[in-house]
Design a protein around this motif. Sequence first.
Motif, short mmCIF file in Angstrom:
data_model
loop_
_atom_site.label_atom_id
_atom_site.label_comp_id
_atom_site.label_asym_id
_atom_site.label_seq_id
_atom_site.Cartn_x
_atom_site.Cartn_y
_atom_site.Cartn_z
N ILE A 20 77.65 -98.63 6.26
CA ILE A 20 77.18 -97.33 5.77
C ILE A 20 78.03 -96.21 6.36
O ILE A 20 78.48 -95.31 5.66
CB ILE A 20 75.68 -97.13 6.09
CG1 ILE A 20 74.84 -98.15 5.33
CG2 ILE A 20 75.25 -95.70 5.76
CD1 ILE A 20 73.41 -98.26 5.81
N GLU A 21 78.23 -96.28 7.66
CA GLU A 21 79.01 -95.25 8.35
C GLU A 21 80.42 -95.14 7.75
O GLU A 21 80.90 -94.04 7.47
CB GLU A 21 79.10 -95.58 9.84
CG GLU A 21 79.86 -94.55 10.65
CD GLU A 21 79.90 -94.88 12.13
OE1 GLU A 21 80.01 -93.95 12.93
OE2 GLU A 21 79.84 -96.08 12.49
N GLY A 22 81.08 -96.27 7.54
CA GLY A 22 82.42 -96.27 6.99
C GLY A 22 82.48 -95.66 5.61
O GLY A 22 83.38 -94.87 5.30
N ALA A 23 81.54 -96.02 4.75
CA ALA A 23 81.51 -95.49 3.38
C ALA A 23 81.27 -93.99 3.38
O ALA A 23 81.91 -93.25 2.61
CB ALA A 23 80.44 -96.21 2.57
N LEU A 24 80.36 -93.51 4.22
CA LEU A 24 80.07 -92.07 4.27
C LEU A 24 81.26 -91.28 4.82
O LEU A 24 81.57 -90.20 4.32
CB LEU A 24 78.82 -91.80 5.10
CG LEU A 24 77.50 -92.27 4.48
CD1 LEU A 24 76.37 -92.17 5.48
CD2 LEU A 24 77.18 -91.47 3.22
N LYS A 25 81.94 -91.83 5.83
CA LYS A 25 83.09 -91.13 6.42
C LYS A 25 84.24 -90.99 5.44
O LYS A 25 85.05 -90.07 5.56
CB LYS A 25 83.56 -91.85 7.69
CG LYS A 25 82.68 -91.58 8.88
CD LYS A 25 83.23 -92.23 10.14
CE LYS A 25 82.41 -91.82 11.34
NZ LYS A 25 82.90 -92.44 12.58
N LYS A 26 84.34 -91.87 4.45
CA LYS A 26 85.41 -91.81 3.45
C LYS A 26 85.13 -90.75 2.38
O LYS A 26 85.99 -90.44 1.57
CB LYS A 26 85.58 -93.16 2.76
CG LYS A 26 86.17 -94.23 3.64
CD LYS A 26 86.28 -95.53 2.87
CE LYS A 26 86.64 -96.68 3.77
NZ LYS A 26 86.58 -97.97 3.08
N THR A 27 83.91 -90.23 2.37
CA THR A 27 83.51 -89.27 1.34
C THR A 27 84.11 -87.90 1.61
O THR A 27 84.00 -87.37 2.73
CB THR A 27 81.97 -89.17 1.29
OG1 THR A 27 81.43 -90.48 1.10
CG2 THR A 27 81.51 -88.25 0.18
N ASP A 28 84.74 -87.33 0.59
CA ASP A 28 85.35 -86.00 0.72
C ASP A 28 84.27 -84.98 1.09
O ASP A 28 83.21 -84.92 0.47
CB ASP A 28 86.01 -85.61 -0.61
CG ASP A 28 86.83 -84.34 -0.48
OD1 ASP A 28 87.45 -84.13 0.59
OD2 ASP A 28 86.85 -83.55 -1.44
N GLY A 29 84.54 -84.21 2.13
CA GLY A 29 83.60 -83.19 2.57
C GLY A 29 82.74 -83.60 3.75
O GLY A 29 82.13 -82.76 4.39
N GLY A 64 73.28 -100.96 -1.27
CA GLY A 64 72.13 -101.87 -1.28
C GLY A 64 71.02 -101.51 -0.31
O GLY A 64 70.14 -102.33 -0.04
N PHE A 65 71.03 -100.26 0.17
CA PHE A 65 70.00 -99.82 1.12
C PHE A 65 69.14 -98.74 0.51
O PHE A 65 69.64 -97.81 -0.12
CB PHE A 65 70.65 -99.31 2.41
CG PHE A 65 71.49 -100.35 3.09
CD1 PHE A 65 70.93 -101.28 3.93
CD2 PHE A 65 72.86 -100.41 2.85
CE1 PHE A 65 71.71 -102.25 4.54
CE2 PHE A 65 73.65 -101.37 3.44
CZ PHE A 65 73.07 -102.30 4.29
N GLU A 66 67.85 -98.87 0.68
CA GLU A 66 66.91 -97.91 0.12
C GLU A 66 66.84 -96.65 0.97
O GLU A 66 66.74 -96.73 2.20
CB GLU A 66 65.52 -98.53 0.02
CG GLU A 66 64.51 -97.65 -0.68
CD GLU A 66 63.13 -98.29 -0.78
OE1 GLU A 66 62.19 -97.57 -1.12
OE2 GLU A 66 63.01 -99.50 -0.53
#
Length: 71
Positions: A20-29, A64-66
Amino acid sequence: MKKVAIQMEELVCPSCAKKIEGALKKTDGVDEVNILFNASKAKISFDETKTDVEQLSKIIQDLGFEVLSVK
């Protein structure tokens, strides 16, 4: 920078939190991400002109996380 805390379903393993952390950190902004594994919570600082809470929640759900709540 806006800060938000997203409460998720119970995280069962540290690798889930890292994913989750990795995916969020890749998000622009997104400036900063802190996953509280034991509390199943993501604390995120982000630029509201580049992303929003709905997009951040969708990223978590797409993994896949609620998402239970956003504060």
